[in-house]
Scaffold this active site. Structure first.
Site, PDB file in Angstrom:
ATOM      1  N   GLY A 149      20.166 -16.984  21.837  1.00  0.00           N
ATOM      2  CA  GLY A 149      19.680 -17.912  22.844  1.00  0.00           C
ATOM      3  C   GLY A 149      18.189 -18.132  22.694  1.00  0.00           C
ATOM      4  CB  CYS A 150      15.990 -20.942  23.680  1.00  0.00           C
ATOM      5  SG  CYS A 150      16.503 -21.165  25.400  1.00  0.00           S
TER       6      CYS A 150
END
Length: 221
Positions: A149-150
């Site tokens: 995920g970012c």
């Protein structure tokens, strides 16, 4: 040449990925799937790619894609790609999944944070977390890679060297991170409209973000 297909290619991540891949000399684009835009040319959804790739979006056909692809990028939202990705892996195709479906080793953790039952829990132990800075050798040998995920990427890469050298107390880490509205995908929500976010700033999911358990599990390793 590496034969590559993208599942769910109409989203923001699919568009950015396609822009990168069409400039990769070792990649040949095979299939671009979309359940909502099947039959439409790429430029109908991604006008900035006009003239760069002459293909149309297709309906998902796992058998056809597994036959024609060496590598598949899955850009589906959480839950939507679990079964087709499992089928592709079973067929011997390497999969890089952009959702959170294979980021956890526990189906219970996934269910608790994403409110979805995992349809292929047996594959969770086989998936490799896709941070090359930490798991480069494992990624090279993996058939299923969970793209991070970012916020998780930012948090893990910031904290991991400090934890490894015992320079911080791992019980007192605060990740204070920001992202643009595109990180939420193409949802039609009022809080994501241009008139709401332009020149504006808001906090969300404080102390309860879905990337929290992702960061915790990787930093524990």
């Amino acid at each position: 040449m590496i034969r590559v297909s993208i599942l769910g290619a109409t989203g923001y991540s699919g568009a950015e990925l396609l822009k990168i891949l069409i400039n990769h000399k070792a990649v040949q684009i095979q299939h671009l799937t979309s359940e909502s835009s099947a039959g439409k040319p790429i430029e109908a959804i991604h006008p900035h790619l006009r003239g760069l790739v002459s293909k149309r979006f297709e309906q998902l056909d796992v058998k056809k894609i597994s036959h024609d692809s060496d590598l598949v990028f899955s850009c589906f939202p959480a839950g939507a790609g679990i079964l087709p990705n499992a089928q592709l892996v079973q067929a011997g195709v390497k999969v890089i999944d952009f959702s959170a479906d294979y980021r956890f080793s526990s189906a219970k953790t996934y269910q608790a944070w994403y409110k979805l039952d995992h349809g292929a829990p047996g594959l969770l132990k086989k998936a490799v977390y896709g941070l090359p800075e930490l798991f480069r050798e494992e990624i090279k040998k993996a058939i299923l890679i969970a793209n991070p995920g970012c916020y998780a990427t930012a948090g893990i890469l910031s904290a991991a060297p400090l934890i490894k050298k015992s320079l911080i107390n791992s019980d007192e880490i605060i990740i204070d991170a920001k992202s643009g509205a595109s990180g939420a995908g193409k949802k039609l929500e009022s809080r994501l409209m241009f008139s709401e976010v332009n020149d504006n700033f808001s906090a969300y999911a404080v102390a309860s973000h879905r990337h929290q358990p992702e960061m915790e599990s990787i930093l524990q390793k």
